[in-house]
Design an enzyme around this catalytic site. Structure first.
Site, short mmCIF file in Angstrom:
data_model
loop_
_atom_site.label_atom_id
_atom_site.label_comp_id
_atom_site.label_asym_id
_atom_site.label_seq_id
_atom_site.Cartn_x
_atom_site.Cartn_y
_atom_site.Cartn_z
N LYS A 13 39.03 38.28 29.52
CA LYS A 13 38.78 39.75 29.64
C LYS A 13 40.06 40.56 29.42
O LYS A 13 40.27 41.22 28.47
CB LYS A 13 38.07 40.37 30.81
CG LYS A 13 36.76 39.70 30.93
CD LYS A 13 36.35 40.60 32.02
CE LYS A 13 36.98 40.07 33.57
NZ LYS A 13 37.06 38.90 34.06
N ARG A 88 31.80 46.66 37.81
CA ARG A 88 31.36 45.32 38.24
C ARG A 88 30.36 45.27 39.30
O ARG A 88 29.90 44.13 39.65
CB ARG A 88 32.71 44.77 39.09
CG ARG A 88 33.86 43.97 38.58
CD ARG A 88 34.64 43.62 39.44
NE ARG A 88 35.38 42.16 39.37
CZ ARG A 88 36.47 42.09 38.75
NH1 ARG A 88 36.93 43.29 38.45
NH2 ARG A 88 36.97 41.13 38.62
N ARG A 127 46.83 29.68 34.79
CA ARG A 127 47.42 31.16 34.51
C ARG A 127 48.53 31.57 35.28
O ARG A 127 48.89 31.10 36.44
CB ARG A 127 46.09 32.12 34.91
CG ARG A 127 46.66 33.49 34.90
CD ARG A 127 45.64 34.55 34.88
NE ARG A 127 44.73 34.50 35.98
CZ ARG A 127 43.77 35.41 36.25
NH1 ARG A 127 43.51 36.15 35.19
NH2 ARG A 127 43.34 35.44 37.23
N ARG A 160 48.75 33.86 40.82
CA ARG A 160 48.26 34.90 41.50
C ARG A 160 47.53 34.23 42.89
O ARG A 160 46.94 33.21 42.83
CB ARG A 160 47.01 35.77 41.04
CG ARG A 160 47.58 36.93 40.24
CD ARG A 160 46.57 37.57 39.21
NE ARG A 160 45.02 37.43 39.56
CZ ARG A 160 44.20 37.95 38.93
NH1 ARG A 160 44.51 38.34 37.62
NH2 ARG A 160 43.22 38.12 39.28
N ARG A 171 35.12 33.70 44.00
CA ARG A 171 34.92 35.03 42.84
C ARG A 171 33.92 34.58 42.02
O ARG A 171 33.08 35.63 41.65
CB ARG A 171 36.56 34.87 42.11
CG ARG A 171 37.41 35.70 43.09
CD ARG A 171 38.78 35.66 42.42
NE ARG A 171 39.13 36.15 41.27
CZ ARG A 171 40.16 35.89 40.67
NH1 ARG A 171 40.98 34.83 40.74
NH2 ARG A 171 40.26 36.74 39.29
P1 AP5 Z 1 42.51 36.20 31.65
O1 AP5 Z 1 42.61 37.01 30.38
O2 AP5 Z 1 43.74 36.55 32.54
O3 AP5 Z 1 41.27 36.55 32.11
P2 AP5 Z 1 40.31 37.58 32.99
O4 AP5 Z 1 38.96 37.59 32.52
O5 AP5 Z 1 41.04 39.01 32.62
O6 AP5 Z 1 40.68 37.26 34.61
P3 AP5 Z 1 40.80 37.76 35.80
O7 AP5 Z 1 40.92 36.90 36.98
O8 AP5 Z 1 41.92 38.80 35.75
O9 AP5 Z 1 39.55 38.56 36.05
P4 AP5 Z 1 38.85 38.87 37.06
O10 AP5 Z 1 37.95 39.94 36.57
O11 AP5 Z 1 38.43 38.38 38.08
O12 AP5 Z 1 40.05 39.70 38.06
P5 AP5 Z 1 40.64 41.23 38.09
O13 AP5 Z 1 42.07 41.20 38.06
O14 AP5 Z 1 39.83 42.21 37.18
O15 AP5 Z 1 42.77 34.94 31.17
C1 AP5 Z 1 42.75 33.93 32.32
C2 AP5 Z 1 43.52 32.66 31.91
O16 AP5 Z 1 42.87 31.93 30.70
C3 AP5 Z 1 44.99 33.43 31.69
O17 AP5 Z 1 45.72 32.15 31.84
C4 AP5 Z 1 45.10 33.46 29.94
O18 AP5 Z 1 46.30 33.12 29.37
C5 AP5 Z 1 44.10 32.20 29.42
N1 AP5 Z 1 43.01 32.40 28.27
C6 AP5 Z 1 42.75 33.58 28.12
N2 AP5 Z 1 41.99 33.37 26.84
C7 AP5 Z 1 41.69 32.04 26.54
C8 AP5 Z 1 41.27 31.21 25.56
N3 AP5 Z 1 40.65 31.85 24.57
N4 AP5 Z 1 41.66 29.96 25.38
C9 AP5 Z 1 42.48 29.33 26.34
N5 AP5 Z 1 42.89 30.28 27.54
C10 AP5 Z 1 42.77 31.57 27.52
O19 AP5 Z 1 40.24 41.54 39.68
C11 AP5 Z 1 40.83 40.95 40.90
C12 AP5 Z 1 40.38 41.42 42.00
O20 AP5 Z 1 40.61 42.79 42.22
C13 AP5 Z 1 38.95 41.11 42.07
O21 AP5 Z 1 38.56 39.85 42.68
C14 AP5 Z 1 38.51 42.30 43.11
O22 AP5 Z 1 38.79 41.63 44.25
C15 AP5 Z 1 39.31 43.36 42.82
N6 AP5 Z 1 38.76 44.37 41.72
C16 AP5 Z 1 39.03 44.50 40.52
N7 AP5 Z 1 38.40 45.34 39.85
C17 AP5 Z 1 37.34 45.70 40.79
C18 AP5 Z 1 36.20 46.56 40.78
N8 AP5 Z 1 35.85 47.30 39.58
N9 AP5 Z 1 35.28 46.65 41.95
C19 AP5 Z 1 35.63 45.91 43.00
N10 AP5 Z 1 36.55 45.05 42.92
C20 AP5 Z 1 37.56 44.94 41.89
#
Ligand code: AP5
Length: 214
Positions: A13, A88, A127, A160, A171
């Site tokens: 994402k 979310r 990552r 991370r 998660r």
């Molecule tokens: P990446 O693009 O980083 O994936 P992502 O879907 O953004 O993953 P995140 O872990 O950031 O999402 P998340 O939703 O769990 O975490 P967030 O930071 O929002 O890609 C992943 C890896 O794959 C990278 O290494 C990338 O290079 C690689 N990649 C990408 N595309 C690829 C492809 N096509 N092919 C191969 N490799 C590829 O949230 C973290 C925490 O914050 C949550 O767990 C929660 O505790 C909290 N939080 C955040 N928002 C909220 C909310 N709205 N409500 C409550 N808690 C929240």
């Protein structure tokens, strides 16, 4: 254009949201990045968020909703934005809809980036994230020019804390229970679009652009 990115943790994402933001000239708003910046700066919000994030749990709705509602009301969001990691939960989605309705606006696209669970753990362990600008890479799929150093700003890259396999499993479970219901929610609103996130990131981006238009 108001876009929401949906998908499991690690589905890509953030990667796609940054590309959308660059191409369409709209802000990329990542709640995960906002929390990580607060943790880094030692704020009260960061301290509270960290206790949940480290366990792979969602931060409570009351800590995130107002933050996003205020952010999307800012001037730079007038032409649109790409929300990454929000909403979310169903209450977050309802709060966003209510806030947008007050601004006479609504979500245009909810882009679901589909990646099966079995691919996720491998992705997450590879990552690397920049401590300074938040750019993300992958040691195999998206390597940096110099190992361990961000191509964009030259700062150090880290694994991370919540990308360790046990936390990723938690998660994923939380995603299936609390976030996946949003797929039905946005299907009913007729704004859900799906892309195959297992493809190469440029192919995924091309599929998204095809939907969003030039
Ligand atoms: P990446 O693009 O980083 O994936 P992502 O879907 O953004 O993953 P995140 O872990 O950031 O999402 P998340 O939703 O769990 O975490 P967030 O930071 O929002 O890609 C992943 C890896 O794959 C990278 O290494 C990338 O290079 C690689 N990649 C990408 N595309 C690829 C492809 N096509 N092919 C191969 N490799 C590829 O949230 C973290 C925490 O914050 C949550 O767990 C929660 O505790 C909290 N939080 C955040 N928002 C909220 C909310 N709205 N409500 C409550 N808690 C929240």
């Amino acid at each position: 254009m108001k876009i929401i990115m949906l998908g499991a943790p690690g589905a890509g994402k953030g990667t796609q949201a940054k590309m959308i933001s660059d191409k369409y000239g709209i802000p990329h708003i990542s709640t995960g990045d906002i929390f990580r910046a607060n943790i880094k700066n030692g704020t009260e919000l960061g301290k509270k968020a960290k206790t949940y994030m480290d366990q792979g749990l969602l931060v409570p709705d009351e800590l995130v909703v107002d933050l996003v509602v205020d952010r999307v009301a800012q001037d730079d969001c007038e032409k649109g934005y790409v929300l990454d990691g929000f909403p979310r939960t169903i209450p977050q989605a309802e709060a966003l809809d209510a806030a947008l309705a007050k601004l006479g606006s609504k979500v245009d696209y909810a882009v679901n980036v589909e990646v099966p669970d079995e691919n996720i753990i491998t992705r997450m362990s590879g990552r690397r994230a920049c401590v300074s600008c938040g750019a993300t890479y992958h040691i195999v799929h998206i390597p940096t020019k110099v190992e361990g150093i961000c191509d964009r700003c030259g700062a150090k890259l880290i694994l991370r804390d919540d990308d360790k396999p046990e936390t990723v499993k938690k998660r994923l479970a939380v995603y299936h229970e609390q976030t996946q219901p949003l797929i039905d929610y946005y299907t009913k609103q007729n704004v859900l679009v799906e892309v195959d996130g297992t493809k190469d990131m440029e192919e995924v981006f091309a599929a998204i652009c095809n939907i969003l238009g030039e």
